[in-house]
Write an enzyme that holds these catalytic residues in place. Structure first.
Site, mmCIF file in Angstrom:
data_model
loop_
_atom_site.group_PDB
_atom_site.id
_atom_site.type_symbol
_atom_site.label_atom_id
_atom_site.label_comp_id
_atom_site.label_asym_id
_atom_site.label_seq_id
_atom_site.Cartn_x
_atom_site.Cartn_y
_atom_site.Cartn_z
ATOM 1 N N ASP A 1 6.948 -21.846 -22.577
ATOM 2 C CA ASP A 1 7.859 -21.549 -21.483
ATOM 3 C C ASP A 1 7.166 -21.690 -20.125
ATOM 4 O OD1 ASP A 1 10.580 -20.336 -20.963
ATOM 5 O OD2 ASP A 1 9.357 -18.850 -19.926
ATOM 6 N N GLU B 1 7.476 -26.856 -21.734
ATOM 7 C CA GLU B 1 8.648 -26.834 -20.864
ATOM 8 C C GLU B 1 8.099 -26.905 -19.448
ATOM 9 O OE1 GLU B 1 12.277 -24.279 -19.007
ATOM 10 O OE2 GLU B 1 10.269 -23.478 -19.214
HETATM 11 C C1 GLC Z 1 12.349 -20.939 -19.000
HETATM 12 C C2 GLC Z 1 13.387 -20.570 -20.029
HETATM 13 C C3 GLC Z 1 14.470 -19.822 -19.346
HETATM 14 C C4 GLC Z 1 13.901 -18.573 -18.725
HETATM 15 C C5 GLC Z 1 12.748 -18.903 -17.800
HETATM 16 C C6 GLC Z 1 11.942 -17.683 -17.479
HETATM 17 O O1 GLC Z 1 12.844 -21.827 -18.057
HETATM 18 O O2 GLC Z 1 13.832 -21.698 -20.707
HETATM 19 O O3 GLC Z 1 15.525 -19.495 -20.213
HETATM 20 O O4 GLC Z 1 14.893 -17.907 -18.001
HETATM 21 O O5 GLC Z 1 11.848 -19.799 -18.397
HETATM 22 O O6 GLC Z 1 11.246 -17.268 -18.611
#
Ligand code: GLC
Length: 548
Positions: A212, A273
């Site tokens: 994340d 991500e």
């Molecule tokens: C990432 C996740 C999202 C979350 C954010 C903070 O972007 O995919 O759902 O709100 O991180 O953790």
């Protein structure tokens, strides 16, 4: 535990299905999906033909950001089940030939994490505070935030705490919600803790982690002001901000790679991500001694336009190819408007932010038609791909959720200017004529499902030729048979304007984004199609075919 043994580098062409546990399947009838619910439905994933699943967070959490606020990285929230339920899930997945990836949330914890609670109690200058980003405020009495960084969800990125003596004290950084304090990744203890967390889950048999906010861990030294205020959309799009994509993140991932590699074969993997552009910067996350995969968000965010799509695909091929990494294609996830709705809105359509009942509504039929074509395009491309639960049903976004039920902190923090992400997180329809569409035995559902979900339920699509579910199954089987994920893409010269046309091995792919119906080569047969051809066998607009 039965160990599943995929090929060593299975991840290079794997198709991974994202399960959002809260909304996938509820076994105990409380309206919140849970791990036993996931385990019970694993045959759906095996039948679909994916290689594995990624589970969004199920850890102990107050759910201030739907579980992306973790209070204990080594335990399961009682709402989702127990550690024993995870073990059962992993074992069952392995029996079915599926790998299991879990979500790792290293940028921030929950404010209920014992470390943050200890930091609040211990006070300024303490080693406990050094695990997070506490700073004194600016202004005569420290009444102004330490810098001008905003929260991605809206509002400012700093919150002032009350010290033990009852007086207003230091501020802490939270790039997301106020309940998600950012860790200080220069602290050795933070690094050691996450390496230990990696081992905890690797020892339980997970195949890897979706990481994340992988681009956010390291902040520029001195936490300098942003030179210009940015709104939320620009934030997600940005490069060169003092809190995104700092070079120091790569050291962290190289260390993690060492931990994963120590587990031998089949390889355990990291998927970033990282909302980073341009692709050259993204490619740095997947150099051979760092992560394995990084989502191609440029593809997800691309307009339904043949030229634009080709440009994105070429850029990905070139930059990922230069570092020897596969591309990780994706069209939907739990943060963006589902592609069956996004592609039915006026171009380019909202990627983030959500859609409300008072906004212009997507064209459902158009969106689904384009979404199916986009999926056939994606699954024909070399590399790996991630699917988001429900997209195999052609599920649209819930665009008319009552504001009163919204749960996403984006809705609150943006002061109701962005609907947020609840619309793509609505519990799945499994059975058209069961209470709650079969999501839970009682019909309870933590977010209300729209009546239209009945049309998309898995049971009314199963075995129905031409249904979205059967299209996904056929495409995934053909993709495997023709090893498309391992193939090479060669553009066909002179494709009509508004179309994409390429060969991947022995499969010819034609996608008609915007052209009048195009003729298909007469020496090939249709192996997969996203929709009907015209009466005279031509490929109509918003349709894709695979020919052999
Ligand atoms: C990432 C996740 C999202 C979350 C954010 C903070 O972007 O995919 O759902 O709100 O991180 O953790």
């Amino acid at each position: 535990m039965t160990m599943h043994s995929p090929a060593s580098d299975w991840w290079r062409d794997a198709v991974i299905y994202q399960v959002y546990p809260r909304s996938f399947s509820d076994s105990d009838g409380d309206g919140t999906g849970d791990l036993p619910g996931v385990t019970a439905r694993l045959p759906h994933l095996a039948d679909l033909g994916v290689d594995g699943l990624w589970l969004s967070p199920f850890y102990r959490s107050p759910l201030a950001d739907a579980g992306y606020d973790v209070a204990d990285y080594r335990d399961v929230d009682p709402r989702f089940g127990t550690l024993a339920d995870v073990d059962t899930l992993i074992a069952r997945a392995h029996e079915l030939g599926l790998v299991v990836l879990v979500d790792l949330v290293p940028n921030h914890s929950s404010d209920q994490h014992p470390w943050f609670q200890a930091a609040l109690a211990a006070g300024p200058g303490s080693p406990e505070r050094a695990r997070y980003l506490f700073r004194d405020g600016r202004g005569a009495n420290g009444e102004l935030p330490p810098n001008n960084w905003p929260s991605v969800f809206g509002g400012q990125g700093w919150t002032r705490v009350t010290e033990a003596d009852g007086r207003p004290g230091q501020w802490y950084l939270h790039l997301f919600d106020v309940h998600q304090p950012d860790f200080d990744w220069t602290a050795p203890e933070v690094r050691a803790e996450f390496e230990s967390v990696l081992r905890f889950w690797l020892d339980r048999g997970v195949a890897g982690f979706r990481v994340d906010v992988a681009h956010g861990l390291i902040k520029a030294p001195g936490l300098p002001d942003l030179s210009a205020p940015l709104d939320e959309l620009e934030l997600l799009d940005t490069n060169a901000t003092p809190f995104w994509d700092q070079d120091g993140v790569h050291e962290v991932y190289a260390a993690w790679r060492g931990v994963l590699d120590s587990y031998g074969s089949p390889e355990r993997v990291l998927c970033a991500e990282a909302w980073v552009s341009p692709p050259e910067r993204m490619a740095r996350y997947v150099r051979s001694d760092e992560m394995h995969q990084s989502f191609a968000f440029d593809f997800l965010g691309c307009r339904w336009d043949a030229k634009a799509l080709r440009k994105v695909i070429d850029a990905e091929l070139q930059t990922m190819g230069a570092v020897g990494a596969p591309i990780t294609w994706v069209l939907s996830n739990h943060d963006v408007v589902r592609h069956a709705s996004r592609l039915g809105t006026a171009d380019p359509g909202p990627v983030v932010g959500g859609i409300r009942a008072t906004d212009p509504q997507p064209d459902r039929a158009l969106g689904l038609r384009r979404a199916r074509a986009a999926t056939l395009l994606m699954l024909a491309l070399p590399g790996a791909a991630y699917l988001y639960q429900g997209e195999e049903l052609g599920l649209p976004e819930h665009t008319t959720l009552p504001d009163a039920v919204r749960d996403d902190p984006v809705w609150l923090r943006s002061e109701h200017t962005h609907a947020g992400r609840d619309g793509c997180r609505v519990p799945l329809p499994w059975v058209a004529d069961a209470p709650g569409f079969g999501f839970s035995p009682t019909g309870a559902s933590w977010l209300p499902q729209p009546a239209a979900f009945a049309e998309y339920a898995a049971d009314v699509q199963t075995g129905v030729p031409g249904s979205t579910l059967e299209m996904y199954r056929e495409a995934l089987a053909l993709r495997r048979e023709h090893r498309l994920g391992r193939g090479r893409l060669a553009w066909v010269a002179d494709a009509p304007a508004g179309t994409l046309e390429f060969d991947n091995g022995d499969v010819r792919v034609i996608v008609n984004c915007s052209a009048p119906a195009v003729a298909l080569p007469s020496d090939r047969v249709v192996a997969a199609q996203s929709g009907p051809l015209t009466a005279d066998g031509m490929l109509p607009i918003n349709t894709a075919v695979w020919l052999v």
